[in-house]
Motif scaffolding. Structure first.
Motif, PDB file in Angstrom:
ATOM      1  N   GLN A  12       0.864  -1.174   0.000  1.00  0.00           N
ATOM      2  CA  GLN A  12       0.000   0.000   0.000  1.00  0.00           C
ATOM      3  C   GLN A  12       0.900   1.223   0.000  1.00  0.00           C
ATOM      4  N   ILE A  13       0.647   2.121  -0.937  1.00  0.00           N
ATOM      5  CA  ILE A  13       1.534   3.268  -1.112  1.00  0.00           C
ATOM      6  C   ILE A  13       0.704   4.541  -1.049  1.00  0.00           C
ATOM      7  N   PRO A  19       6.254   2.828   0.939  1.00  0.00           N
ATOM      8  CA  PRO A  19       5.325   1.696   0.772  1.00  0.00           C
ATOM      9  C   PRO A  19       5.250   0.867   2.042  1.00  0.00           C
ATOM     10  N   GLN A  20       4.079   0.356   2.314  1.00  0.00           N
ATOM     11  CA  GLN A  20       3.895  -0.532   3.465  1.00  0.00           C
ATOM     12  C   GLN A  20       3.319  -1.840   2.965  1.00  0.00           C
ATOM     13  N   GLN A  21       3.814  -2.923   3.532  1.00  0.00           N
ATOM     14  CA  GLN A  21       3.220  -4.199   3.195  1.00  0.00           C
ATOM     15  C   GLN A  21       2.017  -4.410   4.102  1.00  0.00           C
ATOM     16  N   ALA A  80      -2.776   9.182  -8.640  1.00  0.00           N
ATOM     17  CA  ALA A  80      -3.270  10.101  -7.616  1.00  0.00           C
ATOM     18  C   ALA A  80      -3.827   9.289  -6.449  1.00  0.00           C
ATOM     19  N   GLY A  81      -3.547   9.771  -5.250  1.00  0.00           N
ATOM     20  CA  GLY A  81      -4.095   9.099  -4.075  1.00  0.00           C
ATOM     21  C   GLY A  81      -3.346   7.820  -3.743  1.00  0.00           C
ATOM     22  N   THR A  82      -3.815   7.162  -2.709  1.00  0.00           N
ATOM     23  CA  THR A  82      -3.206   5.910  -2.259  1.00  0.00           C
ATOM     24  C   THR A  82      -3.453   4.823  -3.292  1.00  0.00           C
ATOM     25  N   PHE A  83      -2.441   4.011  -3.558  1.00  0.00           N
ATOM     26  CA  PHE A  83      -2.674   2.883  -4.454  1.00  0.00           C
ATOM     27  C   PHE A  83      -2.027   1.625  -3.893  1.00  0.00           C
ATOM     28  N   LEU A  84      -2.406   0.503  -4.468  1.00  0.00           N
ATOM     29  CA  LEU A  84      -1.875  -0.790  -4.065  1.00  0.00           C
ATOM     30  C   LEU A  84      -1.118  -1.401  -5.225  1.00  0.00           C
ATOM     31  N   VAL A  85      -0.063  -2.125  -4.909  1.00  0.00           N
ATOM     32  CA  VAL A  85       0.547  -3.004  -5.901  1.00  0.00           C
ATOM     33  C   VAL A  85       0.170  -4.419  -5.484  1.00  0.00           C
ATOM     34  N   VAL A  86      -0.539  -5.114  -6.357  1.00  0.00           N
ATOM     35  CA  VAL A  86      -1.025  -6.457  -6.036  1.00  0.00           C
ATOM     36  C   VAL A  86      -0.481  -7.448  -7.053  1.00  0.00           C
ATOM     37  N   GLY A  87      -0.439  -8.692  -6.642  1.00  0.00           N
ATOM     38  CA  GLY A  87      -0.029  -9.733  -7.570  1.00  0.00           C
ATOM     39  C   GLY A  87      -1.209 -10.135  -8.449  1.00  0.00           C
TER      40      GLY A  87
END
Length: 145
Positions: A12-13, A19-21, A80-87
């Motif tokens: 989560q960024i 970034p935080q896991q 823009a805003g918070t985003f997630l990097v997901v698998g």
């Protein structure tokens, strides 16, 4: 069949932060809560990962968070805003593998600031705070009872 809820381990960024896991439930509501609105997903990388972001974040005027760059390092968009990097799993989002989590933590590690110059957008890395400004998390001389 698994009874327990599927949780995803994702990055989560948030704007201005590292970034935080995080672990989130693998459902639409949890994804929407994590980014603060209806979600969009894009697949800008060759890796099996997706970026999940607030669909109309720019329209809502959310702060620009991180630049997306092409293989030459040129910015072609900004999230823009918070985003997630997901698998990406077979047909759904999945947890990030440890390697992917590490890779994208490094890619998006440095918070970025955006300056508008006419119709150009400049991206500046946000400098790390000097250690002196970091608030101490120690409780301030509280009395022991």
């Amino acid at each position: 069949m698994e009874q327990e809820k599927n949780t995803l381990s994702v990055l989560q960024i948030a704007p201005g932060q590292y970034p935080q896991q995080v672990e989130i439930d693998n459902d639409l509501k949890a994804l929407q809560q994590a980014v603060g609105g209806s979600i969009g997903a894009s697949y800008p990388f060759a890796d099996p990962v997706a970026i999940v972001y607030t669909d109309d974040g720019k329209l809502m005027g959310l702060p620009l968070n991180r630049a997306l760059r092409d293989e030459n390092g040129e910015m072609y968009d900004a999230v823009a805003g918070t985003f997630l990097v997901v698998g990406l799993g077979e047909e759904d989002f999945a947890s990030l593998s440890p390697e992917m989590a590490q890779k994208y933590e490094q890619l998006f590690h440095q918070p970025e600031a955006f300056l508008k110059l006419g119709n150009r957008l400049l991206v500046l890395p946000v400098p790390d705070e000097s250690p002196t400004e970091k608030p101490r998390t120690k409780p301030s001389a509280e009395h022991e009872r």
